[in-house]
Write a protein that holds these residues in place. Structure first.
Motif, PDB file in Angstrom:
ATOM      1  N   ASP A   1     -14.910   9.526  27.526  1.00  0.00           N
ATOM      2  CA  ASP A   1     -15.307  10.936  27.562  1.00  0.00           C
ATOM      3  C   ASP A   1     -14.102  11.795  27.903  1.00  0.00           C
ATOM      4  N   LEU A   2     -14.039  12.962  27.285  1.00  0.00           N
ATOM      5  CA  LEU A   2     -13.050  13.978  27.643  1.00  0.00           C
ATOM      6  C   LEU A   2     -13.751  15.318  27.491  1.00  0.00           C
ATOM      7  N   VAL A   3     -13.879  16.030  28.588  1.00  0.00           N
ATOM      8  CA  VAL A   3     -14.614  17.296  28.553  1.00  0.00           C
ATOM      9  C   VAL A   3     -13.904  18.323  29.431  1.00  0.00           C
ATOM     10  N   THR A   4     -13.862  19.548  28.934  1.00  0.00           N
ATOM     11  CA  THR A   4     -13.260  20.664  29.667  1.00  0.00           C
ATOM     12  C   THR A   4     -14.337  21.697  29.955  1.00  0.00           C
ATOM     13  N   HIS A   5     -14.339  22.216  31.160  1.00  0.00           N
ATOM     14  CA  HIS A   5     -15.273  23.282  31.516  1.00  0.00           C
ATOM     15  C   HIS A   5     -15.017  24.464  30.587  1.00  0.00           C
ATOM     16  N   PRO A   6     -16.069  25.119  30.085  1.00  0.00           N
ATOM     17  CA  PRO A   6     -15.872  26.244  29.154  1.00  0.00           C
ATOM     18  C   PRO A   6     -14.924  27.328  29.668  1.00  0.00           C
ATOM     19  N   ASP A   7     -14.921  27.574  30.974  1.00  0.00           N
ATOM     20  CA  ASP A   7     -14.036  28.604  31.545  1.00  0.00           C
ATOM     21  C   ASP A   7     -12.565  28.196  31.513  1.00  0.00           C
ATOM     22  N   HIS A   8     -12.278  26.928  31.247  1.00  0.00           N
ATOM     23  CA  HIS A   8     -10.908  26.431  31.281  1.00  0.00           C
ATOM     24  C   HIS A   8     -10.411  25.944  29.925  1.00  0.00           C
ATOM     25  N   ARG A   9     -11.159  26.209  28.876  1.00  0.00           N
ATOM     26  CA  ARG A   9     -10.710  25.782  27.546  1.00  0.00           C
ATOM     27  C   ARG A   9      -9.489  26.600  27.145  1.00  0.00           C
ATOM     28  N   ALA A  10      -8.591  25.963  26.414  1.00  0.00           N
ATOM     29  CA  ALA A  10      -7.343  26.581  25.938  1.00  0.00           C
ATOM     30  C   ALA A  10      -6.424  26.997  27.090  1.00  0.00           C
ATOM     31  N   THR A  11      -6.517  26.286  28.223  1.00  0.00           N
ATOM     32  CA  THR A  11      -5.638  26.573  29.359  1.00  0.00           C
ATOM     33  C   THR A  11      -4.649  25.436  29.618  1.00  0.00           C
ATOM     34  N   GLY A  12      -4.714  24.386  28.807  1.00  0.00           N
ATOM     35  CA  GLY A  12      -3.802  23.265  28.967  1.00  0.00           C
ATOM     36  C   GLY A  12      -4.351  22.120  29.797  1.00  0.00           C
ATOM     37  N   MET A  13      -5.560  22.249  30.303  1.00  0.00           N
ATOM     38  CA  MET A  13      -6.126  21.194  31.150  1.00  0.00           C
ATOM     39  C   MET A  13      -6.341  19.899  30.365  1.00  0.00           C
ATOM     40  N   ALA A  14      -6.970  19.981  29.197  1.00  0.00           N
ATOM     41  CA  ALA A  14      -7.209  18.777  28.396  1.00  0.00           C
ATOM     42  C   ALA A  14      -5.894  18.183  27.918  1.00  0.00           C
ATOM     43  N   THR A  15      -4.936  19.022  27.584  1.00  0.00           N
ATOM     44  CA  THR A  15      -3.622  18.523  27.182  1.00  0.00           C
ATOM     45  C   THR A  15      -2.967  17.770  28.335  1.00  0.00           C
ATOM     46  N   ALA A  16      -3.071  18.310  29.539  1.00  0.00           N
ATOM     47  CA  ALA A  16      -2.514  17.625  30.710  1.00  0.00           C
ATOM     48  C   ALA A  16      -3.201  16.275  30.916  1.00  0.00           C
ATOM     49  N   LEU A  17      -4.513  16.237  30.728  1.00  0.00           N
ATOM     50  CA  LEU A  17      -5.229  14.969  30.856  1.00  0.00           C
ATOM     51  C   LEU A  17      -4.775  13.974  29.791  1.00  0.00           C
ATOM     52  N   MET A  18      -4.633  14.416  28.552  1.00  0.00           N
ATOM     53  CA  MET A  18      -4.201  13.521  27.476  1.00  0.00           C
ATOM     54  C   MET A  18      -2.793  12.983  27.744  1.00  0.00           C
ATOM     55  N   THR A  19      -1.904  13.836  28.229  1.00  0.00           N
ATOM     56  CA  THR A  19      -0.549  13.398  28.573  1.00  0.00           C
ATOM     57  C   THR A  19      -0.607  12.352  29.683  1.00  0.00           C
ATOM     58  N   HIS A  20      -1.422  12.617  30.680  1.00  0.00           N
ATOM     59  CA  HIS A  20      -1.605  11.693  31.795  1.00  0.00           C
ATOM     60  C   HIS A  20      -2.152  10.352  31.303  1.00  0.00           C
ATOM     61  N   LEU A  21      -3.119  10.404  30.398  1.00  0.00           N
ATOM     62  CA  LEU A  21      -3.715   9.167  29.878  1.00  0.00           C
ATOM     63  C   LEU A  21      -2.690   8.368  29.079  1.00  0.00           C
ATOM     64  N   ALA A  22      -1.863   9.048  28.306  1.00  0.00           N
ATOM     65  CA  ALA A  22      -0.812   8.357  27.547  1.00  0.00           C
ATOM     66  C   ALA A  22       0.175   7.683  28.500  1.00  0.00           C
ATOM     67  N   GLU A  23       0.520   8.362  29.591  1.00  0.00           N
ATOM     68  CA  GLU A  23       1.420   7.772  30.586  1.00  0.00           C
ATOM     69  C   GLU A  23       0.785   6.558  31.248  1.00  0.00           C
ATOM     70  N   ARG A  24      -0.509   6.658  31.560  1.00  0.00           N
ATOM     71  CA  ARG A  24      -1.220   5.524  32.159  1.00  0.00           C
ATOM     72  C   ARG A  24      -1.262   4.354  31.180  1.00  0.00           C
ATOM     73  N   ALA A  25      -1.469   4.674  29.906  1.00  0.00           N
ATOM     74  CA  ALA A  25      -1.513   3.623  28.892  1.00  0.00           C
ATOM     75  C   ALA A  25      -0.185   2.865  28.856  1.00  0.00           C
ATOM     76  N   ARG A  26       0.911   3.605  28.835  1.00  0.00           N
ATOM     77  CA  ARG A  26       2.242   2.964  28.826  1.00  0.00           C
ATOM     78  C   ARG A  26       2.427   2.092  30.068  1.00  0.00           C
ATOM     79  N   ALA A  27       2.058   2.631  31.221  1.00  0.00           N
ATOM     80  CA  ALA A  27       2.224   1.893  32.476  1.00  0.00           C
ATOM     81  C   ALA A  27       1.365   0.627  32.509  1.00  0.00           C
ATOM     82  N   ALA A  28       0.249   0.631  31.802  1.00  0.00           N
ATOM     83  CA  ALA A  28      -0.653  -0.519  31.776  1.00  0.00           C
ATOM     84  C   ALA A  28      -0.334  -1.486  30.628  1.00  0.00           C
ATOM     85  N   GLY A  29       0.749  -1.204  29.894  1.00  0.00           N
ATOM     86  CA  GLY A  29       1.142  -2.077  28.800  1.00  0.00           C
ATOM     87  C   GLY A  29       0.276  -1.944  27.559  1.00  0.00           C
TER      88      GLY A  29
END
Length: 146
Positions: free
Chosen positions: A80-108
Motif C-alpha cells: 500500500d502507498l497512500v497520501t492524505h488528500p491535504d498532502h498530495r503533490a507535496t513530495g511526501m509520496a516521492t520521499a516514501l518511494m525514495t526511502h523504499l528504494a534505499e531500503r530495497a538496496r540495503a536489503a539486497g
C-alpha cells in the motif's frame, strides 16, 4: 522541509491514530477491527508500516512493504502507498518511494514492485514519473466458497 519517516508497529498508538485512517481511506471495505487483525497478522509476516510526517507532526502518507524472496529475485514489495488528500503533490509520496528504494538496496533487493488498480490513473502517472514500468498483470481467483 523533509518529511520524518518512521516505522510504526501494531502496538504503537500511531497505528490506530495515523496509519489506520489512511490505509482505510485507500481500502474503504476494511473495518477498524479488520484493519487491526490485518496489521497484527501481516506485521508478524514481515509487513512494515512506514509513515511520513510533515514538519507539524501530521501523518501525511503511509507505505506498507515487505522484502520477498521470489523466483525473479529478492524484491521489496509495496502493498500500500497512500497520501492524505491535504498532502498530495507535496513530495511526501516521492520521499516514501525514495526511502523504499534505499531500503530495497540495503536489503539486497533487485527491485521495488507494487500492484496498482487498473482504474487508478493518477497513481500510474506518479509511478511512471518515478521510473517505474508496467512489468506484469496481476490476476485473481476467488477461493472456493468465497
Amino acid at each position: 522541509m523533509s518529511p520524518v519517516l518512521t516505522d510504526v508497529a501494531p502496538d504503537d498508538r500511531r497505528m490506530t491514530a495515523h496509519v489506520r485512517p489512511l490505509i482505510r481511506a485507500l481500502r474503504p471495505a476494511l473495518t477498524e477491527e479488520d484493519f487491526d487483525r490485518f496489521a497484527s497478522e501481516a506485521h508478524a509476516q514481515g509487513l512494515v508500516f512506514t509513515a511520513a510526517y510533515d514538519g507539524r507532526g501530521r501523518c501525511a502518507a503511509v507505505a506498507t512493504h515487505r522484502v520477498l524472496a521470489t523466483s525473479r529475485g529478492r524484491i521489496l514489495f509495496v502493498d500500500d502507498l497512500v497520501t492524505h488528500p491535504d498532502h498530495r503533490a507535496t513530495g511526501m509520496a516521492t520521499a516514501l518511494m525514495t526511502h523504499l528504494a534505499e531500503r530495497a538496496r540495503a536489503a539486497g533487493c533487485h527491485r521495488v514492485e507494487l500492484d496498482s488498480g487498473t482504474a487508478n490513473v493518477t497513481a500510474h502517472r506518479f509511478y511512471h514519473a518515478r521510473g517505474m514500468t508496467i512489468a506484469a498483470l496481476h490476476f485473481t481467483l476467488s477461493a472456493p466458497g468465497d
